[in-house]
Design a protein around this motif. Structure first.
Motif, PDB file in Angstrom:
ATOM      1  N   LYS A  51       8.922   3.016   5.312  1.00  0.00           N
ATOM      2  CA  LYS A  51      10.094   2.375   5.650  1.00  0.00           C
ATOM      3  C   LYS A  51      10.622   1.617   4.366  1.00  0.00           C
ATOM      4  O   LYS A  51      11.674   1.333   4.035  1.00  0.00           O
ATOM      5  CB  LYS A  51      10.173   1.654   6.925  1.00  0.00           C
ATOM      6  CG  LYS A  51       8.934   0.687   7.116  1.00  0.00           C
ATOM      7  CD  LYS A  51       9.166   0.155   8.565  1.00  0.00           C
ATOM      8  CE  LYS A  51       7.899  -0.745   8.827  1.00  0.00           C
ATOM      9  NZ  LYS A  51       6.614  -0.203   9.172  1.00  0.00           N
ATOM     10  N   ASN A  82       0.913  -1.176   0.216  1.00  0.00           N
ATOM     11  CA  ASN A  82       0.116  -0.111  -0.089  1.00  0.00           C
ATOM     12  C   ASN A  82       0.835   1.182  -0.049  1.00  0.00           C
ATOM     13  O   ASN A  82       2.151   1.119   0.271  1.00  0.00           O
ATOM     14  CB  ASN A  82      -0.917  -0.006   1.313  1.00  0.00           C
ATOM     15  CG  ASN A  82      -0.180  -0.023   2.578  1.00  0.00           C
ATOM     16  OD1 ASN A  82       0.568   0.946   2.698  1.00  0.00           O
ATOM     17  ND2 ASN A  82      -0.751  -0.595   3.586  1.00  0.00           N
ATOM     18  N   THR A 127       1.236   3.792   1.683  1.00  0.00           N
ATOM     19  CA  THR A 127       1.640   4.169   3.144  1.00  0.00           C
ATOM     20  C   THR A 127       2.950   3.500   3.135  1.00  0.00           C
ATOM     21  O   THR A 127       3.999   4.138   3.619  1.00  0.00           O
ATOM     22  CB  THR A 127       0.772   3.910   4.237  1.00  0.00           C
ATOM     23  OG1 THR A 127      -0.628   4.500   3.688  1.00  0.00           O
ATOM     24  CG2 THR A 127       1.179   4.650   5.445  1.00  0.00           C
ATOM     25  N   SER A 128       2.801   2.155   3.168  1.00  0.00           N
ATOM     26  CA  SER A 128       4.213   1.413   3.495  1.00  0.00           C
ATOM     27  C   SER A 128       5.454   1.645   2.280  1.00  0.00           C
ATOM     28  O   SER A 128       6.495   1.698   2.796  1.00  0.00           O
ATOM     29  CB  SER A 128       3.869  -0.103   3.322  1.00  0.00           C
ATOM     30  OG  SER A 128       3.749  -0.537   2.363  1.00  0.00           O
TER      31      SER A 128
HETATM   32  C1  NAG Z   1      -0.391   0.185   4.878  1.00  0.00           C
HETATM   33  O1  NAG Z   1       1.119   0.163   5.245  1.00  0.00           O
HETATM   34  C2  NAG Z   1       1.051   0.677   6.428  1.00  0.00           C
HETATM   35  C3  NAG Z   1       2.699   0.598   6.867  1.00  0.00           C
HETATM   36  O2  NAG Z   1       3.169  -0.655   6.701  1.00  0.00           O
HETATM   37  C4  NAG Z   1       0.150  -0.120   7.548  1.00  0.00           C
HETATM   38  O3  NAG Z   1       0.371   0.546   8.709  1.00  0.00           O
HETATM   39  C5  NAG Z   1      -1.292   0.225   7.075  1.00  0.00           C
HETATM   40  O4  NAG Z   1      -2.084  -0.584   8.148  1.00  0.00           O
HETATM   41  C6  NAG Z   1      -1.483  -0.282   5.489  1.00  0.00           C
HETATM   42  N1  NAG Z   1      -2.676  -0.339   5.295  1.00  0.00           N
HETATM   43  C7  NAG Z   1      -3.595  -1.212   4.665  1.00  0.00           C
HETATM   44  C8  NAG Z   1      -4.840  -0.677   4.194  1.00  0.00           C
HETATM   45  O5  NAG Z   1      -3.089  -2.046   4.633  1.00  0.00           O
END
Ligand code: NAG
Ligand code: NAG
Ligand code: NAG
Length: 198
Positions: free
Chosen positions: A182, A175, A177-178
């Motif tokens: 990092k 995703n 965000t990840s």
């Molecule tokens: C996306 O990755 C982040 C960091 O690894 C994590 O905190 C978050 O829960 C993830 N979001 C989903 C929708 O999987």
């Protein structure tokens, strides 16, 4: 003053039209073609043929190539094929570095199986305008691709995906965000679109 500017503009326009594409980019396209032919039986388009027949040497008019109207530099390369065949193509990033204004690079289904030593995708960060890379349906694990693409901070759109016929399992989580944090060392900070098909 306005007239001078206008004349300068016309002058540059004539210069560009007279010279066509940049010579270094034209020969880079021929190098690229040679590299693809040598490793992969599928000829994408006979660019060298344009050179010889009817003197059509302006690479801005070649198929799969798009130039900026202002600078005459290549801004988009679409090397997509239907099916990658042959032995597989070992990517060599240096082949793309002459295209200094490149914004969009489409390499889907190109049968890329890896890259030659020190010539991975990370080297494309030397192209400051590169915004979109399409690497769908190549035989490299997406995770490997991703770590090589991580340092290209100019990237806004990244298209990954695997061939359904391969045995890849898609690693999770993928995703944005990840990727922004990092996993990518903050590298893909401008990413706004991630495609993941297959
Ligand atoms: C996306 O990755 C982040 C960091 O690894 C994590 O905190 C978050 O829960 C993830 N979001 C989903 C929708 O999987
Ligand atoms: C293409 O044309 C140029 C001259 O315009 C020539 O120097 C070059 O060798 C040609 N390349 C090929 C592959 O035919
Ligand atoms: C990669 O491409 C560059 C530029 O064309 C070339 O000089 C170099 O020899 C290539 N490397 C390999 C391993 O083929």
């Amino acid at each position: 003053m306005g007239n001078v500017k206008f004349l300068l503009f016309v002058f540059f326009l004539i210069l560009i039209m007279a010279n066509g594409c940049w010579e270094e980019e034209r020969s880079a396209l021929l190098d690229l073609q040679a590299s693809i032919i040598s490793s992969n039986s599928e000829l994408l388009v006979d660019w060298a043929g344009y050179n010889n027949s009817n003197g059509f040497t302006d690479c801005c008019f070649w198929k799969r190539v798009k130039c900026s109207l202002e600078t005459g530099r290549v801004i988009k390369l679409n090397l997509k094929t239907k099916f990658g065949r042959g032995d597989g193509w070992r990517f060599n990033a240096s082949l793309f570095l002459p295209f200094k204004s490149l914004q969009v690079l489409v390499l889907s289904s190109r049968n890329i199986i890896g890259w030659t030593k020190n010539e991975g995708f990370s080297k494309l960060r030397q192209l400051p305008n590169l915004k979109e890379v399409d690497l769908q349906y190549n035989s490299i694990h997406p995770q490997v691709l991703l770590s090589s693409l991580c340092s290209i901070s100019s990237l806004e759109v990244l298209k990954l995906g695997v061939d359904v016929d391969t045995s890849f399992s898609i690693p999770t989580p993928y995703n944005s965000t990840s990727m922004k944090s990092k996993k990518c060392g903050g590298g893909l900070s401008n990413l706004r679109e991630l495609w993941f098909e297959g």
